[in-house]
Write an enzyme that holds these catalytic residues in place. Structure first.
Site, PDB file in Angstrom:
ATOM      1  CG  ASP A   1      -7.280  -2.700  -3.445  1.00 43.26           C
ATOM      2  OD1 ASP A   1      -7.982  -2.163  -2.554  1.00 43.26           O
ATOM      3  OD2 ASP A   1      -6.039  -2.717  -3.427  1.00 43.26           O
TER       4      ASP A   1
ATOM      5  CG  HIS B   1      -5.612  -2.282   0.234  1.00 42.92           C
ATOM      6  ND1 HIS B   1      -5.172  -1.838  -1.001  1.00 42.92           N
ATOM      7  CD2 HIS B   1      -4.905  -1.591   1.161  1.00 42.92           C
ATOM      8  CE1 HIS B   1      -4.239  -0.922  -0.821  1.00 42.92           C
ATOM      9  NE2 HIS B   1      -4.048  -0.748   0.475  1.00 42.92           N
TER      10      HIS B   1
ATOM     11  CB  SER C   1      -0.923  -0.057   1.216  1.00 40.06           C
ATOM     12  OG  SER C   1      -1.928   0.906   1.116  1.00 40.06           O
TER      13      SER C   1
END
Lengths: 408, 267
Positions: free
Chosen positions: B218, B246, B96
């Site tokens: 996602d 995610h 991320s």
């Protein structure tokens, strides 16, 4: 009531459906596997609509991120999560505030997370109020911090301005000292040829180099007058420059005022008399000042010649003295005339170098315009002061104050 | 070796290989999130995991609000860990927001890095038409509010630990169990640094080959974002995972491992 719970003829599903809180079971990929009737009612869905749907689709957007960044990692890594605040999204798009407890366990060959949702409408109101209060407190705190910072900055600025002023003052003082040093040197250089001019004029006047005609004598007298005038101007400049350059030494001692006045008076008496100006001296013989005798006399001479210059015939000049201060620690010598006077707006300037009250007077009265500036500098150099009072067409009074006692 | 950084960032090093694989956690978590993935690489690589200052079991006293109010400050953490261990030829794996933190680090010292593996990356979360990030500003504000509501409870629980209450060991034990243990103020700043960031301008200058791991469905890093990254970053490979959500390294570790392994062997 008899027996155990399992004896009661009730299905687990209907038990769950009757529970006062929402229930959802979902897989690791977020797919909803089961939901109870309470949750369906809470969000306005029928059960079939929820089955197979992604959990995130019934979360408000902020809660979706929170689910991905906090909630899911928590149940995945710890196997459970407690009292997580989540905003669910109803079918009609409304937010439903809930607290969620979750347990992740193996069931039917996969990892399933069972979640129980409790509505927290009232609690949310309190929490909102709490957060609002917290935010307000934080803002107030920020404001205070900002103000503290601004104060610090303005203090810093003041300090810097002070430093800048100090720097400029030092620069100005240096410039002034340089100017004074220049003037002192120049004046000295100018005096040497002027003295030569004076000396040779005298030699010629005395006839040592041969006889001179009356016309020549008259011319020599004019040269001699001009030479003396120029020398006086240069001496004044030199004096001021010396004072400002801090090169004057003061020989302080106890001096009788009367003696000093008497020493100076004969030097101006001829002019006073020739101009028809009356004069009087009223100084008690026992008054003493702690000062430099020569400097006081120089000041007095300047004050008296000014008074003489600016007072018309039939006017008067008076010298008086008095003791001042609670402990009689000061004496004042005043020279008062009934002369032309000085306009109030010009009074403060008379002590500035090269100032005479106006050009017409300047033309009438000879002088460099340095006398009062020198006099005041000398007075201050002895720990005294020179002040002026005046009224146009009535007269002026210059007062020299000096320490009366030995400084303790 | 500068051990102060290693303590500060709670750095752990293991594995039998020589080439370093540096795993960087995302917002909201700590190094624990990698524990389903790292064992698969421990035989062939030297594994390094760490916590950003302010996360996990990092040294909270080293937290500098100014430094960590932007992703560049986190990139400094990465580079300092690399310097402390004097790592070169690093395979950086970031989840991320750490994808962008890693990108910033590689842009700064590309010579230290071999590859950049990005799990669920996004250079900008907020829409900026025609760019689609997936969120509006108010959505992020909603997240911040949700976090705050949750930290009301957590903060009470964490406060004594944050104050370094050494004479109450039971608290630090509880803290160890709660991996998401983060100071709410720090968490909020990290969230703001993450979700209000815009690193689109840093993409084109990347000097290291990269793998973009794009999850199906996602919500945080939508498919368009993965495409955008692939289009903009030179030497990038885009892989779309079957994994949804995610956090594929937690929800679908096998697929995640397989995709990374395949990418590394294909060079």
């Amino acid at each position: 009531m008899t027996g155990r719970l399992s004896d009661v003829d009730i299905g687990v599903d209907s038990l769950l459906d009757a529970a006062p809180c929402g229930f959802i079971a979902f897989a690791d990929d977020g797919t909803i596997r089961a939901a109870n009737a309470t949750l369906c009612d809470m969000l306005g869905y029928v059960r079939d609509e929820l089955q197979g749907r992604r959990l995130e689709s019934i979360l408000n957007l902020g809660s979706r991120i929170f689910y991905q960044t906090h909630f899911f990692p928590l149940v995945k890594l710890q196997g459970r999560a407690e009292e997580i605040f989540l905003l669910l999204r109803s079918k009609s798009g409304d937010d439903v505030a809930t607290l969620c407890n979750a347990v992740r366990r193996q069931r039917g060959g996969e990892s399933i997370t069972d979640c129980v949702f409790m509505r927290v409408h009232e609690r949310q109101k309190f929490e909102d109020a709490l957060l609002r209060a917290k935010k307000a407190a934080e803002e107030a705190n920020e404001l205070l911090e900002r103000q503290a910072m601004e104060l610090e900055m303005s203090e810093q600025q003041l300090l810097e301005q002070g430093e800048e002023l100090e720097r400029q003052r030092t620069l100005a003082e240096e410039a002034n000292r340089a100017k004074s040093a220049f003037l002192a040197t120049m004046s000295h250089e100018l005096r040497t040829p002027l003295n030569a001019i004076g000396g040779y004029v005298q030699l010629i006047e005395l006839g040592i180099q041969g006889p001179i005609t009356e016309k020549q004598a008259d011319s020599l007298a004019r040269i001699s007058r001009a030479q003396r005038h120029l020398l006086r101007l240069i001496n004044d400049i030199l004096n001021l420059a010396r004072i400002e350059a801090g090169r004057v030494e003061y020989n302080l001692a106890s001096c009788h005022l009367k003696e000093m006045v008497d020493a100076v008076l004969p030097m101006v008496e001829p002019q006073l008399q020739s101009r028809g100006v009356r004069y009087s001296v009223d100084v008690a013989p026992d008054l003493t000042a702690y000062a430099d005798r020569e400097k006081v006399q120089q000041i007095l001479l300047n004050l008296l010649s000014n008074a003489t210059k600016f007072t018309p015939a039939n006017g008067s000049v008076a010298v008086t003295a008095a003791v001042m201060g609670e402990r009689q620690e000061r004496v004042a010598l005043a020279v008062r005339d009934t002369g032309v006077g000085i306009p109030a707006e010009r009074l403060a300037q008379v002590f500035e170098p090269f100032v005479q009250v106006d050009d017409s007077h300047a033309r009438r009265a000879e002088g460099s315009g340095l006398g009062l500036a020198i006099s005041r500098d000398l007075a201050r150099g002895m720990g005294g002061e020179l002040t002026a009072e005046s009224e146009v067409k009535v007269g002026s009074a210059f007062t020299l104050t000096l320490p009366a006692l030995l400084p303790t | 070796m500068d051990t102060s950084v290693l303590t500060r960032n709670n750095v752990r090093v293991f594995g039998q290989g020589t080439q370093p694989m540096l795993f960087a956690h995302g917002f909201g978590c700590d190094q624990n999130m990698w524990r389903y993935v790292t064992p698969a690489f421990a035989d062939d690589y030297r594994i390094i995991v760490f916590d950003y200052v302010g996360s996990g079991k990092s040294d909270l006293s080293a937290y500098d609000p100014k430094r960590y109010s932007a992703l560049a400050g986190y990139a400094e953490d990465v580079l300092e860990v690399i310097h402390s261990l004097d790592l070169t030829d690093v395979i950086f794996v970031g989840h991320s927001v750490s994808s962008m933190i890693g990108l910033l680090a590689t842009n700064q010292e590309p010579e230290r890095f071999a590859q950049l593996i990005m799990v669920g990356p996004s250079p900008r979360y907020i829409n900026d038409p025609p760019y689609v990030g997936g969120f509006e500003r108010k959505d992020i504000e909603g997240l911040l509010e949700t976090m705050e509501k949750n930290y009301i409870g957590w903060a009470n629980f964490l406060a004594p630990a944050i104050m370094k209450n050494a004479d109450r060991p039971e608290l630090s034990r509880e803290l160890e169990e709660s991996f998401c243990s983060t100071d709410p103020v720090i968490a909020r700043r990290f969230a703001e640094a993450t979700f209000f960031s815009d690193n689109r301008a840093d993409l084109a200058g990347v000097r290291v080959p990269s793998l973009i791991m794009q999850c199906s469905d996602d919500l945080i890093a939508p498919f368009d974002v993965g495409e955008y990254l692939h289009r903009t970053m030179p030497q990038s490979t885009l892989r779309v995972l079957q994994a949804t959500g995610h956090c594929p390294h937690m929800s679908h570790p096998e697929e995640t491992i397989a995709v990374i392994r395949e990418y590394l062997s294909g060079r």
